[in-house]
Design a protein around this motif. Structure first.
Motif, PDB file in Angstrom:
ATOM      1  N   GLY A 106       0.839  -1.675   0.103  1.00 46.78           N
ATOM      2  CA  GLY A 106       0.070   0.110   0.068  1.00 46.78           C
ATOM      3  C   GLY A 106       0.557   1.584  -0.061  1.00 46.78           C
ATOM      4  O   GLY A 106       0.658   2.010   0.157  1.00 46.78           O
ATOM      5  N   ASP A 107       2.207   0.886  -0.043  1.00 45.06           N
ATOM      6  CA  ASP A 107       2.984   2.645  -0.758  1.00 45.06           C
ATOM      7  C   ASP A 107       3.324   2.774  -1.513  1.00 45.06           C
ATOM      8  O   ASP A 107       3.568   2.485  -2.486  1.00 45.06           O
ATOM      9  N   ASP A 108       2.638   3.578  -1.849  1.00 46.63           N
ATOM     10  CA  ASP A 108       2.573   4.590  -3.247  1.00 46.63           C
ATOM     11  C   ASP A 108       3.560   5.815  -3.943  1.00 46.63           C
ATOM     12  O   ASP A 108       3.467   5.902  -4.827  1.00 46.63           O
ATOM     13  N   GLN A 109       4.472   5.464  -3.115  1.00 43.68           N
ATOM     14  CA  GLN A 109       5.793   6.496  -3.051  1.00 43.68           C
ATOM     15  C   GLN A 109       7.043   6.063  -2.892  1.00 43.68           C
ATOM     16  O   GLN A 109       7.433   5.383  -1.838  1.00 43.68           O
ATOM     17  N   LEU A 110       7.543   5.590  -4.215  1.00 43.94           N
ATOM     18  CA  LEU A 110       9.528   5.442  -4.097  1.00 43.94           C
ATOM     19  C   LEU A 110       9.728   6.032  -3.300  1.00 43.94           C
ATOM     20  O   LEU A 110      10.256   7.409  -4.224  1.00 43.94           O
ATOM     21  N   VAL A 111      11.029   6.022  -2.600  1.00 44.15           N
ATOM     22  CA  VAL A 111      12.008   7.513  -1.736  1.00 44.15           C
ATOM     23  C   VAL A 111      13.246   6.408  -2.198  1.00 44.15           C
ATOM     24  O   VAL A 111      13.128   4.972  -0.855  1.00 44.15           O
ATOM     25  N   VAL A 112      14.152   6.513  -3.134  1.00 47.93           N
ATOM     26  CA  VAL A 112      15.691   5.940  -3.419  1.00 47.93           C
ATOM     27  C   VAL A 112      16.324   6.708  -1.901  1.00 47.93           C
ATOM     28  O   VAL A 112      16.485   8.266  -2.004  1.00 47.93           O
ATOM     29  N   GLY A 113      17.052   6.375  -1.632  1.00 47.61           N
ATOM     30  CA  GLY A 113      18.352   6.388  -0.581  1.00 47.61           C
ATOM     31  C   GLY A 113      19.638   5.853  -0.689  1.00 47.61           C
ATOM     32  O   GLY A 113      19.703   5.164  -1.180  1.00 47.61           O
ATOM     33  N   THR A 114      20.615   6.555  -0.963  1.00 50.15           N
ATOM     34  CA  THR A 114      21.573   7.335  -1.952  1.00 50.15           C
ATOM     35  C   THR A 114      22.704   6.762  -0.458  1.00 50.15           C
ATOM     36  O   THR A 114      22.465   7.432  -0.052  1.00 50.15           O
TER      37      THR A 114
END
Length: 429
Positions: free
Chosen positions: A42-50
């Motif tokens: 149900g998570d619709d926001q992709l946050v990419v951590g580098t």
């Protein structure tokens, strides 16, 4: 709430991007797309951590890796984003194995900023320092550069787009044997990457009839990361009359080369580097010092058109110029795979990405795609997909390692700059 503002440009490298060196299973089946794949939290926001090296002995790898992730995110968002939302980036410094506090704090910060996937680290030792914490937090970690065999199958929430050291070790060992050497000396840093790669190189040379005369497995002659004085080690090594020397190190390579030259070792044709130190040394040594030295870097050479895209992104976002492309393709592919896995699973959370990443990498076969946009189109049509990335690696296997990969071979010219000569492909068990 997750941050909705695009943070791609927040990865300021500043003075940290000096050319200081260092330099690496879950079931995934289910039906495709539209939330039909495995997962679906149900998570619709992709946050990419580098978690990439902005400082420390691997800082020379920072720019191409940052550019690879940033370029991928730009192209994902231009194609409509993931699950209808723009992907955002949260950047952090991985540091290196000389100070694990840097990576511990950075991973903690990224988890606190709701990262769904963490791209990094470059150093295998750094990943081993944080992977348990990242896994416990439910964050998917994908390294574009880790090569330690210890990380094969380490966690369902850990994957990589670089091959394990068994592949580079075999290629590097074969190059040493091809030189005609029968007595090999090793100068190796005492951490997981260094000793693991050395072990694999040694197995290859011994299978070919050569022997390790210094620095071999079990000899106890490794040096500590960050070491700067190699007088005793080089003296002891040269006393064994080696045919060639394999240097498995990071930034320590500069001090090692200086000492080798001071003690009369002619590096050309008799010295071998690896991905941790195969970088440009233009201006660091007298002209011709490294001419003929051979190095290896896992991964295919970045092609012209992709290089141009990386160059343009980096110039626009950082105002700088890339001098290395090492692991840039792998960083790009790691980001695209994570995004496609989220689309297939219908959610951007770490577990859903883990449940679907092997499938979108081609483990289940399917329609070949070469971009995020093509992948989404095929998934929405109900197809399984095989993302064929710019790094040239095969689908992920049961250990979340690439099932095949290229190793680039480089030779130094008179300006002490490495030049790509060819690539050899290896299969991974």
């Amino acid at each position: 709430m997750k941050r909705r503002t695009l943070a791609t440009r927040s990865l300021a490298l500043a003075a940290a991007l000096s050319l200081g060196l260092a330099a690496c299973s879950t079931d995934d089946g289910g039906d495709s797309a539209d939330g039909g794949g495995d997962g679906g939290g149900g998570d619709d926001q992709l946050v990419v951590g580098t978690l990439l090296p902005l400082t420390g002995t691997l800082a020379f790898l920072g720019p191409p890796e940052v550019a690879g992730v940033g370029l991928a995110v730009d192209e994902i968002n231009e194609a409509g984003g993931v699950l209808g939302n723009d992907v955002t980036i949260e950047g952090a410094d991985s540091g290196d194995s000389t100070d694990f506090n840097v990576s511990t704090q950075s991973a903690t910060d990224l988890i606190g900023k709701d990262a769904d996937v963490m791209i990094g680290a470059a150093s295998s030792s750094v990943s081993l320092n944080v992977v348990d914490m990242v896994t416990e937090a439910g964050v998917m970690q994908i390294s574009p550069a880790n090569t330690s065999t210890t990380l094969s199958g380490y966690s369902d929430l850990f994957a990589r787009t670089a091959p394990p050291d068994s592949v580079q070790g075999s290629a590097l060992g074969s190059l040493i044997l091809d030189s005609g050497a029968t007595k090999v000396g090793f100068l190796v840093q005492n951490e997981d990457y260094g000793t693991g790669l050395r072990d694999n190189v040694q197995q290859t040379i011994e299978a070919g009839g050569a022997e390790a005369v210094y620095g071999g497995t079990g000899a106890g002659q490794e040096f500590q990361p960050g070491e700067s004085n190699f007088s005793a080690q080089v003296t002891d090594l040269l006393a064994q009359d080696p045919d060639v020397i394999s240097v498995i190190a990071f930034d320590e390579t500069k001090a090692i080369v200086t000492e080798l030259v001071a003690q009369g070792w002619d590096l050309g044709g008799k010295t071998f580097f690896c991905d941790g130190n195969t970088a440009s040394y233009e201006g660091d040594f007298d002209e011709g010092t490294l001419e003929g030295v051979i190095g290896t870097i896992p991964g295919a050479e970045a092609k012209g058109e992709f290089k141009e895209r990386l160059d343009a992104f980096y110039a626009d976002s950082e105002g700088g110029e890339l001098t290395s492309y090492a692991y840039g393709p792998e960083s790009y592919d790691a980001t695209i795979l994570a995004a496609l896995a989220a689309v297939r699973g219908g959610s951007a959370d770490g577990q859903t990405i883990a449940d679907n990443i092997k499938s979108v990498s081609g483990a289940d076969g399917g329609t070949e795609v070469s971009s995020f946009a093509e992948g989404v189109e095929a998934l929405e049509a109900g197809d399984d997909i095989h993302y064929v990335g710019v790094s040239g690696t095969g689908p992920l296997n049961d250990d979340n390692d690439p099932s095949s990969a290229f190793i680039g071979v480089y030779e130094y010219d008179s300006s002490n700059v490495q030049n790509f000569t060819r690539a050899v492909e290896g299969q991974i068990g």
